[in-house]
Write an enzyme that holds these catalytic residues in place. Sequence first.
Site, mmCIF file in Angstrom:
data_model
loop_
_atom_site.group_PDB
_atom_site.id
_atom_site.type_symbol
_atom_site.label_atom_id
_atom_site.label_comp_id
_atom_site.label_asym_id
_atom_site.label_seq_id
_atom_site.Cartn_x
_atom_site.Cartn_y
_atom_site.Cartn_z
ATOM 1 N N LYS A 106 29.392 17.669 32.274
ATOM 2 C CA LYS A 106 29.295 19.086 32.634
ATOM 3 C C LYS A 106 27.906 19.341 33.178
ATOM 4 O O LYS A 106 26.979 18.560 32.910
ATOM 5 C CB LYS A 106 29.521 19.974 31.404
ATOM 6 C CG LYS A 106 29.995 21.372 31.748
ATOM 7 C CD LYS A 106 31.478 21.385 32.045
ATOM 8 C CE LYS A 106 31.955 22.763 32.406
ATOM 9 N NZ LYS A 106 33.435 22.791 32.470
ATOM 10 N N GLY A 218 39.599 38.172 30.428
ATOM 11 C CA GLY A 218 39.013 37.615 31.649
ATOM 12 C C GLY A 218 40.025 37.862 32.761
ATOM 13 O O GLY A 218 41.226 38.067 32.486
ATOM 14 N N TYR A 219 39.548 37.919 34.012
ATOM 15 C CA TYR A 219 40.514 37.952 35.114
ATOM 16 C C TYR A 219 39.942 37.192 36.303
ATOM 17 O O TYR A 219 39.913 37.656 37.437
ATOM 18 C CB TYR A 219 40.922 39.389 35.480
ATOM 19 C CG TYR A 219 42.362 39.428 35.978
ATOM 20 C CD1 TYR A 219 43.401 39.040 35.150
ATOM 21 C CD2 TYR A 219 42.663 39.796 37.282
ATOM 22 C CE1 TYR A 219 44.711 39.021 35.597
ATOM 23 C CE2 TYR A 219 43.983 39.786 37.740
ATOM 24 C CZ TYR A 219 44.989 39.393 36.886
ATOM 25 O OH TYR A 219 46.302 39.373 37.325
ATOM 26 N N TYR A 224 43.949 34.643 36.082
ATOM 27 C CA TYR A 224 44.874 35.161 37.090
ATOM 28 C C TYR A 224 46.082 34.231 37.280
ATOM 29 O O TYR A 224 47.232 34.682 37.251
ATOM 30 C CB TYR A 224 44.162 35.388 38.434
ATOM 31 C CG TYR A 224 45.138 35.633 39.562
ATOM 32 C CD1 TYR A 224 45.993 36.735 39.521
ATOM 33 C CD2 TYR A 224 45.239 34.757 40.634
ATOM 34 C CE1 TYR A 224 46.936 36.954 40.530
ATOM 35 C CE2 TYR A 224 46.170 34.964 41.649
ATOM 36 C CZ TYR A 224 47.019 36.062 41.589
ATOM 37 O OH TYR A 224 47.954 36.255 42.575
HETATM 38 P P1 NAD Z 1 35.817 32.729 36.626
HETATM 39 O O1 NAD Z 1 34.365 32.862 36.878
HETATM 40 O O2 NAD Z 1 36.760 32.629 37.774
HETATM 41 O O3 NAD Z 1 36.340 33.910 35.675
HETATM 42 C C1 NAD Z 1 35.772 34.263 34.462
HETATM 43 C C2 NAD Z 1 36.292 35.637 34.098
HETATM 44 O O4 NAD Z 1 35.912 35.955 32.760
HETATM 45 C C3 NAD Z 1 35.737 36.752 34.985
HETATM 46 O O5 NAD Z 1 36.774 37.657 35.277
HETATM 47 C C4 NAD Z 1 34.684 37.413 34.096
HETATM 48 O O6 NAD Z 1 34.472 38.766 34.422
HETATM 49 C C5 NAD Z 1 35.366 37.255 32.736
HETATM 50 N N1 NAD Z 1 34.469 37.370 31.591
HETATM 51 C C6 NAD Z 1 33.275 36.763 31.377
HETATM 52 N N2 NAD Z 1 32.766 37.149 30.178
HETATM 53 C C7 NAD Z 1 33.660 38.025 29.660
HETATM 54 C C8 NAD Z 1 33.729 38.756 28.450
HETATM 55 N N3 NAD Z 1 32.743 38.688 27.553
HETATM 56 N N4 NAD Z 1 34.811 39.533 28.223
HETATM 57 C C9 NAD Z 1 35.803 39.620 29.139
HETATM 58 N N5 NAD Z 1 35.800 38.951 30.295
HETATM 59 C C10 NAD Z 1 34.743 38.167 30.544
HETATM 60 O O7 NAD Z 1 35.941 31.443 35.679
HETATM 61 P P2 NAD Z 1 37.218 30.541 35.400
HETATM 62 O O8 NAD Z 1 37.109 29.352 36.263
HETATM 63 O O9 NAD Z 1 38.447 31.365 35.398
HETATM 64 O O10 NAD Z 1 36.863 30.061 33.916
HETATM 65 C C11 NAD Z 1 37.201 30.823 32.771
HETATM 66 C C12 NAD Z 1 37.255 29.897 31.577
HETATM 67 O O11 NAD Z 1 38.216 28.876 31.846
HETATM 68 C C13 NAD Z 1 35.952 29.162 31.253
HETATM 69 O O12 NAD Z 1 35.871 28.945 29.868
HETATM 70 C C14 NAD Z 1 36.133 27.838 31.971
HETATM 71 O O13 NAD Z 1 35.301 26.820 31.441
HETATM 72 C C15 NAD Z 1 37.599 27.595 31.698
HETATM 73 N N6 NAD Z 1 38.239 26.641 32.589
HETATM 74 C C16 NAD Z 1 38.311 26.854 33.935
HETATM 75 C C17 NAD Z 1 38.923 25.902 34.737
HETATM 76 C C18 NAD Z 1 39.073 26.081 36.223
HETATM 77 O O14 NAD Z 1 39.634 25.195 36.882
HETATM 78 N N7 NAD Z 1 38.646 27.192 36.800
HETATM 79 C C19 NAD Z 1 39.452 24.724 34.174
HETATM 80 C C20 NAD Z 1 39.394 24.549 32.786
HETATM 81 C C21 NAD Z 1 38.782 25.530 32.017
#
Ligand code: NAD
Length: 415
Positions: A106, A218-219, A224
Amino acid sequence: MSEKLNPWESQLTNLKKVSDIMNLDPSVYEVVSKPMRILQVSLPIRMDDGSIKSFEGFRIHHNTARGPCKGGIRYFPSLELDTEKALGAWMTWKNAVVNLPYGGAKGGINCDPKKLSQGELERLTRAYAAAIADFVGIDLDIPAPDVGTTSQIMAWFADEYYKISRRILPGVITAKPIGLGGSLGRTAATGRGCYFTAVEASRTYDIPIKGASVSVQGYGNAAYYSALNFHQAGAKLVAASDTRGGVYNKNGIDPVKLVEHKAKTRSVVGFPGCETFSSTDPLTVDCDILVPAALENMITLENVDDVKAKLIVEAANGPTTPGADRVLDEKRIICLPDILANAGGVTVSYFEWVQNRMGYYWTEEEVDQRLEKVMKTAFKDVYDYSKKYDVNLRYGAYALALDRVAEAMRLRGWI
Ligand code: NAD
């Protein structure tokens, strides 16, 4: 009740507990309880106003026993080393759970990407790629996006790496734009994988998806595409949130219209026809399926008693503390752990790496079929381990991953 909220410590707590339950050779824990390498870099760039600002960046290789390491890049203000270490370790376990030939890594930059111009973001990304270039490579460490990073950022990273290595090696980073060798289906893969594991859980524990109410915290990307898949399967999205607040409608929210609203206004807040929620209200609202999809430490001893869902699908990494996990078990709430549920993203990243190396590209349908197969198999493997050791699915997933990583370490003569 107060509890320690350090993701690295939480990860170690789960690891130690499962190693003891499995009666594992103590040398396994000794090796995996420390990351193999930590690189910290400073990244001075010229800001748009002409000043020089230096940002702090990291890249962590947790374990490479099963192959080159793989894991995302996070752009986040107040990025903590212990969080990065935990995220790296979770990648080792996740990659082993879905049986990818990878270790875990990471990295990230301490910055607020929302406050940087496109030019500043590009210069910062190129500086980061240059600073960690010796640490990454198609057979060494393959980054991808995480919170705060996008496919455009992957494209700048790739371009900088090509210049430094004087080779066009698209497999050095994944979740690139399609026009640069990205895989079809990668953008939606994390949410799609969450849905596939939920389908398996729905059959196993008799929790129907059709007609279920779904709440997401989260969104962003993971939230989403999870919401969209549940919606398309006949479930109803009732709540969603982001850093600015949340929205609730017991009759259902259209996930596509909500994402369009967020794209226009930068928040879900104010979506027509909804009650106003806080950022954390979706965690405790009345619903059948809860998808925490924001950050670490969201379901804690402070709020776990109020969680009402029957099934939790951890799209986020580390959203549940070990203390809260125990309460979920007592309440008999089924929790699909992060290292299983959200592994769809890295799985399609692996498919992208394979396609890049072959120079031959699959259709979206082929990607989707392969992803479904991987997630189904992983669910069954985790479930079988949870039965073998009579533990919950999180411990079952850790046990499966530990077995696979320990086997590789033994074969390589590390232990
Ligand atoms: P992103 O940046 O697209 O979205 C994150 C969302 O969380 C945003 O809408 C943000 O406003 C919201 N958020 C942040 N802090 C918040 C809080 N305290 N309360 C409510 N909402 C909050 O990120 P992502 O890629 O969707 O990642 C989200 C999670 O999923 C993370 O833990 C990430 O490590 C995990 N994840 C993502 C992927 C991927 O492929 N994108 C894969 C595995 C895990």
